[in-house]
Design a protein around this motif. Sequence first.
Motif, mmCIF file in Angstrom:
data_model
loop_
_atom_site.group_PDB
_atom_site.id
_atom_site.type_symbol
_atom_site.label_atom_id
_atom_site.label_comp_id
_atom_site.label_asym_id
_atom_site.label_seq_id
_atom_site.Cartn_x
_atom_site.Cartn_y
_atom_site.Cartn_z
ATOM 1 N N LEU A 164 -33.802 58.883 70.717
ATOM 2 C CA LEU A 164 -34.666 59.224 71.852
ATOM 3 C C LEU A 164 -36.117 59.287 71.397
ATOM 4 O O LEU A 164 -36.409 59.666 70.258
ATOM 5 C CB LEU A 164 -34.263 60.571 72.454
ATOM 6 C CG LEU A 164 -32.826 60.691 72.982
ATOM 7 C CD1 LEU A 164 -32.555 62.113 73.455
ATOM 8 C CD2 LEU A 164 -32.588 59.704 74.114
ATOM 9 N N MET A 165 -37.015 58.911 72.286
ATOM 10 C CA MET A 165 -38.447 58.981 72.022
ATOM 11 C C MET A 165 -39.078 59.993 72.970
ATOM 12 O O MET A 165 -38.755 60.025 74.168
ATOM 13 C CB MET A 165 -39.091 57.604 72.226
ATOM 14 C CG MET A 165 -38.544 56.503 71.328
ATOM 15 S SD MET A 165 -39.024 56.674 69.600
ATOM 16 C CE MET A 165 -40.752 56.196 69.693
ATOM 17 N N PHE A 166 -39.997 60.819 72.418
ATOM 18 C CA PHE A 166 -40.635 61.877 73.195
ATOM 19 C C PHE A 166 -42.158 61.757 73.111
ATOM 20 O O PHE A 166 -42.700 61.297 72.103
ATOM 21 C CB PHE A 166 -40.220 63.250 72.664
ATOM 22 C CG PHE A 166 -38.757 63.549 72.801
ATOM 23 C CD1 PHE A 166 -38.239 64.059 73.974
ATOM 24 C CD2 PHE A 166 -37.882 63.309 71.743
ATOM 25 C CE1 PHE A 166 -36.888 64.337 74.107
ATOM 26 C CE2 PHE A 166 -36.526 63.587 71.854
ATOM 27 C CZ PHE A 166 -36.025 64.099 73.041
ATOM 28 N N HIS A 167 -42.833 62.210 74.155
ATOM 29 C CA HIS A 167 -44.289 62.231 74.139
ATOM 30 C C HIS A 167 -44.770 63.327 73.182
ATOM 31 O O HIS A 167 -44.259 64.452 73.220
ATOM 32 C CB HIS A 167 -44.835 62.491 75.537
ATOM 33 C CG HIS A 167 -44.650 61.343 76.478
ATOM 34 N ND1 HIS A 167 -45.415 60.198 76.403
ATOM 35 C CD2 HIS A 167 -43.783 61.157 77.503
ATOM 36 C CE1 HIS A 167 -45.032 59.357 77.343
ATOM 37 N NE2 HIS A 167 -44.039 59.908 78.023
ATOM 38 N N PRO A 168 -45.757 63.042 72.342
ATOM 39 C CA PRO A 168 -46.209 64.040 71.366
ATOM 40 C C PRO A 168 -46.868 65.262 71.993
ATOM 41 O O PRO A 168 -46.901 66.331 71.377
ATOM 42 C CB PRO A 168 -47.201 63.255 70.489
ATOM 43 C CG PRO A 168 -47.634 62.106 71.323
ATOM 44 C CD PRO A 168 -46.458 61.756 72.183
ATOM 45 N N ASP A 169 -47.373 65.125 73.227
ATOM 46 C CA ASP A 169 -48.029 66.261 73.871
ATOM 47 C C ASP A 169 -47.061 67.124 74.668
ATOM 48 O O ASP A 169 -47.476 68.068 75.348
ATOM 49 C CB ASP A 169 -49.162 65.776 74.770
ATOM 50 C CG ASP A 169 -48.677 64.852 75.897
ATOM 51 O OD1 ASP A 169 -47.457 64.609 75.981
ATOM 52 O OD2 ASP A 169 -49.523 64.379 76.675
ATOM 53 N N GLY A 170 -45.771 66.810 74.580
ATOM 54 C CA GLY A 170 -44.772 67.608 75.286
ATOM 55 C C GLY A 170 -44.536 67.196 76.723
ATOM 56 O O GLY A 170 -43.700 67.797 77.410
ATOM 57 N N ALA A 171 -45.233 66.170 77.195
ATOM 58 C CA ALA A 171 -45.033 65.707 78.568
ATOM 59 C C ALA A 171 -43.630 65.138 78.739
ATOM 60 O O ALA A 171 -43.029 64.616 77.795
ATOM 61 C CB ALA A 171 -46.075 64.646 78.926
ATOM 62 N N ARG A 172 -43.120 65.240 79.948
ATOM 63 C CA ARG A 172 -41.797 64.690 80.219
ATOM 64 C C ARG A 172 -41.855 63.167 80.282
ATOM 65 O O ARG A 172 -42.907 62.587 80.464
ATOM 66 C CB ARG A 172 -41.252 65.265 81.524
ATOM 67 C CG ARG A 172 -40.948 66.757 81.421
ATOM 68 C CD ARG A 172 -40.314 67.300 82.677
ATOM 69 N NE ARG A 172 -39.999 68.714 82.528
ATOM 70 C CZ ARG A 172 -39.430 69.468 83.472
ATOM 71 N NH1 ARG A 172 -39.101 68.931 84.632
ATOM 72 N NH2 ARG A 172 -39.171 70.748 83.242
ATOM 73 N N GLY A 173 -40.697 62.551 80.139
ATOM 74 C CA GLY A 173 -40.642 61.095 80.177
ATOM 75 C C GLY A 173 -40.014 60.506 78.937
ATOM 76 O O GLY A 173 -40.436 59.456 78.463
ATOM 77 N N SER A 174 -38.997 61.166 78.377
ATOM 78 C CA SER A 174 -38.314 60.648 77.192
ATOM 79 C C SER A 174 -37.702 59.287 77.497
ATOM 80 O O SER A 174 -37.392 58.963 78.640
ATOM 81 C CB SER A 174 -37.236 61.619 76.715
ATOM 82 O OG SER A 174 -36.269 61.839 77.736
ATOM 83 N N VAL A 175 -37.543 58.490 76.439
ATOM 84 C CA VAL A 175 -37.024 57.127 76.563
ATOM 85 C C VAL A 175 -35.842 56.964 75.613
ATOM 86 O O VAL A 175 -35.890 57.437 74.470
ATOM 87 C CB VAL A 175 -38.115 56.087 76.239
ATOM 88 C CG1 VAL A 175 -37.564 54.673 76.302
ATOM 89 C CG2 VAL A 175 -39.299 56.243 77.193
ATOM 90 N N ALA A 176 -34.777 56.320 76.074
ATOM 91 C CA ALA A 176 -33.557 56.156 75.286
ATOM 92 C C ALA A 176 -33.519 54.783 74.639
ATOM 93 O O ALA A 176 -33.827 53.766 75.267
ATOM 94 C CB ALA A 176 -32.328 56.353 76.165
ATOM 95 N N LEU A 177 -33.111 54.763 73.367
ATOM 96 C CA LEU A 177 -33.054 53.546 72.564
ATOM 97 C C LEU A 177 -31.614 53.231 72.166
ATOM 98 O O LEU A 177 -30.699 54.013 72.417
ATOM 99 C CB LEU A 177 -33.880 53.717 71.289
ATOM 100 C CG LEU A 177 -35.303 54.259 71.406
ATOM 101 C CD1 LEU A 177 -35.885 54.490 70.025
ATOM 102 C CD2 LEU A 177 -36.171 53.291 72.194
#
Length: 346
Positions: free
Chosen positions: A226-239
């Motif tokens: 999973l990829m996450f925004h460094p600022d904590g914002a929502r919107g993770s992406v699945a790989l």
Amino acid sequence: MSAGVVTEAAALTPDWLSEALGGRVDDAVASAVGTGQIGTCFRLTLTGDGGVPASVLVKLPASDPASRDLLAGAYRGELVFYADIAPTVAVRVPACHYAAVTPDSGDFVLVLEDLAPMRQGDQVAGCTVEQAHDAVVNLAGLHGPRWCDPTLEDFDHLALTPADQIDLLAELAPSTTELFVDGLGDLLSAEDVATLRAVAEVVGPWSYARSERFALVHGDYRLDNLMFHPDGARGSVALDWQTLSLGLPARDLAYVVGTSLSPKVRRLHERGLVAAYHRALTSYGVGGHSLEQCWDDYRFAMVQGPLVATFGCAYGTRSPRGDRMFATMVARSCAAIRDLGTLALV
């Protein structure tokens, strides 16, 4: 015109990339990403024109021909996901710029959106409750849109209860568990070893059970994928969609919650996380599946954690970080199995 299939980084030339991306690539600088155990991955920094992105990620097959042939089915499955399945679901995934595969072989190429500055999750460190919430809501976007859709079995590599695979998995589970225990014994508690051995005995019936509820299952939906925004914002992406299958949707849910949070944090927040996932499911039109049924499936599905970890470690390439990762996943998920009374449900 198709750019065709390339299988080595040296073949990712400006000419090939120009054809694959539909623009003019003047220069491409490649750097390796990851360890290359299942395949090879490169980040390409590009200069050019015609809408060419500043950078892309390129996935290629394993360099070893024997491994490449062994993984051919998984490679093809991932390309089918990006080409034919991803547009029909709502889970966030990288945009696919180009995909090609050579029939009846393990040769493929996949050119994906570079998600930087997003950051990969860390399976050993775990995640915050907010990140777990974001991940389970995104997961509902995989399960909900095609919940119990019988046409999913029209894909050659997807079957709901493949008896040959399940029976082989059940046969190998006890010996695989012992391989895992022998290899990581110093990192495991006696209590977790006992739980692992109990899990190995129920893999068969667990795998066949509850097939009346099914959806696309990622199969390895964990922080490292999973990829996450460094600022904590929502919107993770699945790989990493090479393990896609059909099965009880809660397997992904239990797996990501059970392996990502410490037992103390999980106990405090898992009811809320399951509720958030369930609310997201209903937003995609899933009906006849109550929150309590979702919670019961979550408890039942917690076997997914030790099952994936033991097989992944026993038959994969060992590394110090990998050993710590699998031991951590097992410790967290075995604690959840005991807390939730999972084995009594099988």
